[in-house]
Write a protein that holds these residues in place. Structure first.
Motif, short mmCIF file in Angstrom:
data_model
loop_
_atom_site.label_atom_id
_atom_site.label_comp_id
_atom_site.label_asym_id
_atom_site.label_seq_id
_atom_site.Cartn_x
_atom_site.Cartn_y
_atom_site.Cartn_z
N LYS A 32 0.85 -1.19 0.00
CA LYS A 32 0.00 0.00 0.00
C LYS A 32 0.88 1.23 0.00
O LYS A 32 1.81 1.33 0.82
N ILE A 33 0.57 2.16 -0.90
CA ILE A 33 1.37 3.38 -0.98
C ILE A 33 0.45 4.59 -0.97
O ILE A 33 -0.56 4.62 -1.68
N GLY A 34 0.77 5.57 -0.15
CA GLY A 34 0.05 6.85 -0.15
C GLY A 34 1.06 7.96 -0.27
O GLY A 34 2.14 7.90 0.33
N LEU A 35 0.74 8.97 -1.07
CA LEU A 35 1.71 10.04 -1.31
C LEU A 35 1.23 11.37 -0.76
O LEU A 35 0.03 11.67 -0.78
N GLU A 36 2.16 12.16 -0.26
CA GLU A 36 1.89 13.55 0.09
C GLU A 36 2.75 14.38 -0.86
O GLU A 36 3.97 14.36 -0.76
N GLU A 39 7.61 6.22 6.25
CA GLU A 39 7.39 7.41 5.43
C GLU A 39 8.74 7.92 4.97
O GLU A 39 9.60 8.25 5.79
N ASN A 88 4.63 7.22 1.57
CA ASN A 88 4.31 6.29 2.67
C ASN A 88 4.08 4.91 2.08
O ASN A 88 3.36 4.76 1.10
N VAL A 96 -2.71 15.15 -0.81
CA VAL A 96 -2.51 13.90 -0.07
C VAL A 96 -3.41 12.83 -0.67
O VAL A 96 -4.62 13.04 -0.85
N LYS A 117 8.49 7.97 13.82
CA LYS A 117 7.48 8.83 13.21
C LYS A 117 6.97 9.86 14.21
O LYS A 117 6.65 9.55 15.35
N ARG A 144 3.80 1.16 8.51
CA ARG A 144 4.28 1.89 7.35
C ARG A 144 5.53 2.69 7.67
O ARG A 144 5.78 3.05 8.82
N SER A 192 3.58 0.58 3.08
CA SER A 192 3.51 -0.54 4.03
C SER A 192 3.26 -1.82 3.26
O SER A 192 2.75 -1.80 2.14
N GLU A 219 -5.08 8.85 -0.63
CA GLU A 219 -5.35 7.68 0.21
C GLU A 219 -4.32 6.62 -0.16
O GLU A 219 -3.71 6.69 -1.24
N PRO A 220 -4.10 5.61 0.69
CA PRO A 220 -3.08 4.59 0.35
C PRO A 220 -3.59 3.64 -0.73
O PRO A 220 -3.65 2.43 -0.53
P1 ADP Z 1 0.79 11.76 8.65
O1 ADP Z 1 0.29 13.12 8.34
O2 ADP Z 1 1.08 11.54 10.08
O3 ADP Z 1 1.94 11.35 7.80
P2 ADP Z 1 -1.65 10.60 7.54
O4 ADP Z 1 -2.59 9.66 8.21
O5 ADP Z 1 -2.16 11.93 7.20
O6 ADP Z 1 -0.36 10.67 8.42
O7 ADP Z 1 -1.19 9.85 6.24
C1 ADP Z 1 -0.27 10.39 5.39
C2 ADP Z 1 -0.12 9.49 4.18
O8 ADP Z 1 0.12 8.16 4.56
C3 ADP Z 1 -1.33 9.46 3.28
O9 ADP Z 1 -0.90 9.65 1.95
C4 ADP Z 1 -1.88 8.06 3.47
O10 ADP Z 1 -2.48 7.58 2.29
C5 ADP Z 1 -0.63 7.28 3.79
N1 ADP Z 1 -0.90 6.05 4.55
C6 ADP Z 1 -1.70 5.90 5.62
N2 ADP Z 1 -1.71 4.62 6.03
C7 ADP Z 1 -0.89 3.93 5.19
C8 ADP Z 1 -0.46 2.57 5.11
N3 ADP Z 1 -0.88 1.62 5.96
N4 ADP Z 1 0.39 2.23 4.13
C9 ADP Z 1 0.84 3.16 3.27
N5 ADP Z 1 0.49 4.45 3.30
C10 ADP Z 1 -0.37 4.85 4.26
#
Ligand code: ADP
Ligand code: MG
Ligand code: ZN
Length: 476
Positions: free
Chosen positions: A4-8, A211, A201, A160, A262, A209, A203, A162-163
């Motif tokens: 799973k990947i989520g990007l900021e 970051e 991010n 931002v 983190k 996960r 996991s 979603e993952p």
């Molecule tokens: P933070 O601001 O503390 O980094 P957030 O909950 O706002 O945390 O999430 C930031 C990024 O992490 C988002 O892009 C989200 O999609 C991603 N993310 C959240 N959970 C996971 C996960 N289990 N695996 C991969 N990416 C994740």
């Protein structure tokens, strides 16, 4: 094991001045610390004033990403100390960002036969860029840091996701799509150094996960994520935990390194920025919506329907707005499919090879001259190889198609002249012809090569091949 990947994604906006002061944003080629003032240096008593154009750009981006723009938006202080942040806090957004809940479609295999995947956008908010730290060598080996505040206070939007991304490749495709959309909106220039910085991010099923912070290129994001998959899988395989932590990507070595455990929201002591009032944005939405041009997805669909080109060409031609504009100018004058092949497959390749932009290329080959080249090809005045030679010559040295045809002797050979050469080659290669007749069909390539050598590329190899085959088979 599911990844799973989520990007900021942090993108710099193309406004003239910074987010909270009137310093110029045009610092990319300037000496360090030359685009600064009391506000963006964070000196005591200096007050921020919001750049309303930057807010408009952020709304435009939010709408283009299909987000719900909020009624009002509020800036917050995110408190932490770092040498690139002299004030001790970053002005950013928290509970009241510009927008929530968007969607970006990317071209990627969904596994169920469709070639499209939907990536949800969590939120779009604004913040100021900190300054830039520079290191001699790498971050973990340098003896000291240098700091440049030119970037301090640059307007950023943070997008931002979603993952929802499933692989490093999808992350790269997503970033390409995002760049394309932002450039269509004319609020962003991806060619500027540091224009986009990404926190990635990642996991793996069964683990926490990690970051990876502040990656400054798409390739970097893909490589950092590939590295993380291997690292995390190895930990899980050995029964160890993947720690929830913040990592740094070392671009030179292509690896990620642990920076710290983190950090969490409460660590930052967010509170509303007392020097700025809440900003009502809902009354600007309709006006901004009017400014949104046809976006890449719509343009791709229109190109497909209007020009009957392949889906691959439609994607390739709409990725970059200047290329789409150029294509339409050419396709309005000559066969759109021929234009698509020559722009998507040939011209784009030549541009990549030379690292020049379409904007620059269209100065060297104005679209009406590209039409001239294709028309000459269509009429058989030049061969495909001749057309490529003209394109290369114009990109490298300028000139007009007609002149280059003359100077380089690119005019195709008349059929009479070509036939004469073919006869000559066949006469000199009786043994090869015997081989061909005995079933060694690959000898045909040799004969075609001989003819092409004599014509110096001024004949069409496919045509030559056909003529030779005809002649041998009819026993001439
Ligand atoms: P933070 O601001 O503390 O980094 P957030 O909950 O706002 O945390 O999430 C930031 C990024 O992490 C988002 O892009 C989200 O999609 C991603 N993310 C959240 N959970 C996971 C996960 N289990 N695996 C991969 N990416 C994740
Ligand atoms: Mg984060
Ligand atoms: Zn300033």
């Amino acid at each position: 094991m599911e990844v799973k990947i989520g990007l900021e994604c942090h993108a710099q906006l193309l406004t003239k001045s910074k987010l909270f002061c009137s310093c110029s944003t045009d610092y990319h080629n300037a000496d360090p610390n030359t685009h600064v003032c009391a506000t963006c240096l964070g000196l005591p008593g200096a007050l921020p004033v919001v750049n309303t154009r930057a807010i408009g750009y952020a709304i435009k981006i939010a709408l283009a990403l299909g987000c719900e723009v909020q009624e009002e938006t509020i800036f917050y202080r995110k408190n932490y100390y770092y040498p690139d942040l002299p004030r001790g806090f970053q002005i950013t957004q928290y509970d009241f960002p510009i927008a929530f809940n968007g969607l970006v479609r990317i071209e990627s295999d969904s596994g169920d036969g469709s070639k499209e995947r939907e990536i949800r956008i969590t939120r779009v908010h604004m913040e100021e860029d900190p300054g830039r730290l520079a290191y001699k060598g790498t971050i973990d080996s340098a003896k000291y840091s240098l700091v440049d505040y030119n970037r301090s206070g640059m307007p950023l939007v943070e997008i931002v996701t979603e993952p929802d991304l499933k692989s490093p490749k999808e992350a790269r495709i997503f970033l390409g799509k995002l760049r394309s959309i932002l450039e269509y909106l004319d609020v962003y220039d991806g060619d500027l150094e540091g224009a986009m910085r990404v926190d990635a991010n990642i996991s793996i099923e069964g683990g926490d996960r990690a970051e990876v912070k502040n990656i400054s290129s798409y390739k970097g994001v893909e490589r950092a994520l590939l590295f993380e998959i291997t690292r995390q899988k190895n930990l899980l395989r050995r029964g160890l935990n993947v720690r929830l932590e913040t990592r740094h990507y070392d671009e030179v070595r292509g690896i990620t390194l642990s920076m710290r455990t983190k950090e969490f929201e409460h660590d930052y002591r967010y509170f509303p920025e007392p020097d700025l009032v809440p900003i009502c944005i809902s009354d600007r939405v309709e006006a901004v919506r009017q400014e949104i041009p046809e976006l890449p997805d719509e343009k791709r669909k229109r190109f497909l329907a209007l020009y009957s080109i392949t889906p691959e060409h439609a994607s390739s031609l709409t990725y970059d707005l200047p290329i789409a504009v150029y294509y339409e100018a050419v396709a309005s004058k000559i066969d759109p499919r021929l234009s698509a092949t020559w722009i998507a497959d040939v011209l784009k390749g030549e541009l990549n090879y030379r690292s020049i932009s379409m904007r620059e290329a269209s100065k060297r080959i104005p679209h009406d001259e590209f039409v001239t080249i294709l028309r000459s090809l269509e009429q058989g005045v030049i061969t495909e190889r001749g057309a490529t030679t003209i394109i290369r010559a114009m990109l490298d040295k300028g000139g007009k198609p007609e002149e280059i045809i003359k100077i380089k002797g690119l005019a195709s050979m008349g059929s009479e002249e070509t036939e004469k050469i073919i006869y000559g080659v066949l006469k000199d290669n009786k043994a090869v012809i015997a081989d061909y007749k005995a079933g060694k069909k690959e000898t045909l390539n040799f004969l075609v090569g001989q003819v092409m050598k004599h014509t110096q590329g001024r004949a069409d190899p496919k045509e030559v091949s056909r003529l030779i085959r005809d002649k041998i088979e009819s026993g001439v």
